[in-house]
Motif scaffolding. Structure first.
Motif, short mmCIF file in Angstrom:
data_model
loop_
_atom_site.label_atom_id
_atom_site.label_comp_id
_atom_site.label_asym_id
_atom_site.label_seq_id
_atom_site.Cartn_x
_atom_site.Cartn_y
_atom_site.Cartn_z
N GLU A 1 36.98 -14.85 -7.62
CA GLU A 1 36.78 -16.09 -8.34
C GLU A 1 35.31 -16.28 -8.70
N SER A 2 35.10 -17.00 -9.77
CA SER A 2 33.75 -17.36 -10.17
C SER A 2 33.82 -18.64 -10.99
N GLY A 3 32.69 -19.25 -11.21
CA GLY A 3 32.61 -20.41 -12.07
C GLY A 3 32.43 -21.74 -11.36
N GLY A 4 32.49 -21.73 -10.04
CA GLY A 4 32.29 -22.97 -9.32
C GLY A 4 30.83 -23.38 -9.31
N GLY A 5 30.59 -24.53 -8.74
CA GLY A 5 29.24 -25.04 -8.66
C GLY A 5 29.23 -26.52 -8.40
N SER A 6 28.06 -27.10 -8.50
CA SER A 6 27.89 -28.54 -8.31
C SER A 6 27.77 -29.23 -9.65
N VAL A 7 28.61 -30.21 -9.87
CA VAL A 7 28.62 -30.93 -11.13
C VAL A 7 28.75 -32.42 -10.87
N GLN A 8 28.40 -33.19 -11.86
CA GLN A 8 28.57 -34.63 -11.78
C GLN A 8 29.97 -35.02 -12.21
N ALA A 9 30.44 -36.13 -11.67
CA ALA A 9 31.75 -36.64 -12.06
C ALA A 9 31.83 -36.80 -13.57
#
Length: 128
Positions: A6-14
């Protein structure tokens, strides 16, 4: 065995969006089912969406609430998960999985025990 990454995750804002990808480097023809699952701390792993990659049947979990879309790129051998309008409650480790499904079923199962191959997971963290 099938190898999934898997790839593409991360920290994002709502309110943001993410595209998660699951690369299949060793799929076999017997594993017709692909699924995206997630697991938050203290909770059971839950199915988000499953897809029969042979006949195209897709089943979304109620928890997706219309914000999740699964797609498949045959050329790249990836199964993707697009998530729109991310919410803090979406914070979890996201996993892709492959399995052979149920012999008498056209659609793919939504239980984790039906999937034999799993990626390492990609973390999605959504802040308010």
């Amino acid at each position: 065995q099938v190898q999934l990454v898997e790839s593409g995750g991360g920290s994002v804002q709502a309110g943001g969006s993410l595209k998660l990808s699951c690369a299949d480097s060793g799929a076999t023809s017997s594993n017709k089912c692909r699924g995206w699952f997630r697991q938050a701390p203290g909770k059971q792993r839950e199915a988000l969406v499953v897809m029969n990659i042979v006949d195209g049947l897709i089943d979304y979990a109620n928890s997706t609430k219309g914000r999740f879309t699964i797609s498949k790129d045959n050329a790249k051998k990836t199964v993707n998960l697009h998530i729109n309008n991310l919410k803090p409650e979406d914070t979890a480790m996201y996993y892709c999985a492959a399995g052979r499904g149920r012999q008498s079923w056209l659609s793919c199962p939504t239980t984790a025990i039906d999937y034999d191959f799993w990626g390492q997971g990609t973390q999605v963290t959504v802040s308010s």
